[in-house]
Design a protein around this motif. Sequence first.
Motif, mmCIF file in Angstrom:
data_model
loop_
_atom_site.group_PDB
_atom_site.id
_atom_site.type_symbol
_atom_site.label_atom_id
_atom_site.label_comp_id
_atom_site.label_asym_id
_atom_site.label_seq_id
_atom_site.Cartn_x
_atom_site.Cartn_y
_atom_site.Cartn_z
ATOM 1 N N LYS A 178 28.536 15.398 -21.515
ATOM 2 C CA LYS A 178 27.444 15.179 -22.550
ATOM 3 C C LYS A 178 26.820 16.313 -22.860
ATOM 4 C CE LYS A 178 27.211 10.400 -21.510
ATOM 5 N NZ LYS A 178 26.369 9.229 -21.283
ATOM 6 N N ASN A 179 26.387 16.836 -24.332
ATOM 7 C CA ASN A 179 25.846 17.681 -24.782
ATOM 8 C C ASN A 179 24.286 17.756 -23.989
ATOM 9 O OD1 ASN A 179 26.949 19.570 -26.500
ATOM 10 N ND2 ASN A 179 26.736 18.292 -28.311
ATOM 11 N N GLU A 180 23.787 16.753 -23.929
ATOM 12 C CA GLU A 180 22.331 16.476 -23.364
ATOM 13 C C GLU A 180 22.471 17.251 -21.892
ATOM 14 O OE1 GLU A 180 24.118 13.509 -24.524
ATOM 15 O OE2 GLU A 180 23.017 14.075 -26.218
ATOM 16 N N GLU A 181 23.531 16.704 -21.277
ATOM 17 C CA GLU A 181 23.675 17.203 -19.748
ATOM 18 C C GLU A 181 23.611 18.913 -19.783
ATOM 19 O OE1 GLU A 181 26.250 14.513 -17.032
ATOM 20 O OE2 GLU A 181 27.147 14.482 -18.773
ATOM 21 N N LEU A 182 24.756 19.548 -20.743
ATOM 22 C CA LEU A 182 24.706 20.680 -20.968
ATOM 23 C C LEU A 182 23.389 21.586 -21.069
ATOM 24 C CD1 LEU A 182 28.146 20.883 -22.564
ATOM 25 C CD2 LEU A 182 27.653 21.572 -20.245
ATOM 26 N N GLU A 183 22.704 20.883 -21.929
ATOM 27 C CA GLU A 183 21.504 21.440 -22.365
ATOM 28 C C GLU A 183 20.391 21.259 -21.373
ATOM 29 O OE1 GLU A 183 20.193 19.223 -25.889
ATOM 30 O OE2 GLU A 183 21.937 19.940 -27.026
ATOM 31 N N ALA A 184 20.395 20.329 -20.564
ATOM 32 C CA ALA A 184 19.584 20.300 -19.606
ATOM 33 C C ALA A 184 19.798 21.393 -18.309
ATOM 34 C CB ALA A 184 19.588 18.758 -18.595
ATOM 35 N N MET A 185 21.225 21.656 -18.275
ATOM 36 C CA MET A 185 21.323 22.940 -17.135
ATOM 37 C C MET A 185 20.845 24.118 -17.810
ATOM 38 S SD MET A 185 25.176 21.966 -16.009
ATOM 39 C CE MET A 185 25.902 20.982 -16.820
#
Length: 192
Positions: free
Chosen positions: A87-94
């Motif tokens: 998910k985009n949210e997971e990538l953004e969190a990283m």
Amino acid sequence: MGAASPCLLFLYQPNLHSNRPKMAPKKAKRRQAAGDSGSSNVFSMFEQSQIQEYKEAFTIIDQNRDGIISKDDLRDVLASMGQLNVKNEELEAMIKEASGPINFTVFLTMFGEKLKGADPEDVILTAFKVLDPEATGSIKKEFLEELLTTQCDRFSKEEIKNMWSAFPPDVAGNVDYKNICYVITHGEEKEE
């Protein structure tokens, strides 16, 4: 800046669990033992061979070769590893775990901060010894697997498979936890 993302660690160390560092920086351990609070130069925390390994990992993750790890780079490298539904949210969190763009120095700093928190070998060994009341130096594969998949930071089936690949049990189903401790803290298997 926070510690290195578990996913970034996993990308660099695919055959160990995402929260288990592959090696402790030797110079940083010596500095800690001497009571030095550390250096602002992240490169002084690592041996030259370790820096080279991290540089290779950085180059693999930096898919578009622009010198910065971006969300698209992470998506591409995860896809190349078979993780297609990130998910985009997971990538953004990283990406947000870094204080700014993730160039090589920031990448190395993130790993240095994560590894600085690694427990010493004797602490990890003592934790394993609690699971080995007969002091055999090994734990049954089934018992360790059950613990790792049902307690605290649970391992996935893939992580268990990777662990047994990295640390295969003997023919009787015993796992040499002393070797696991050594690899976690030193990054390579003991010469026997």
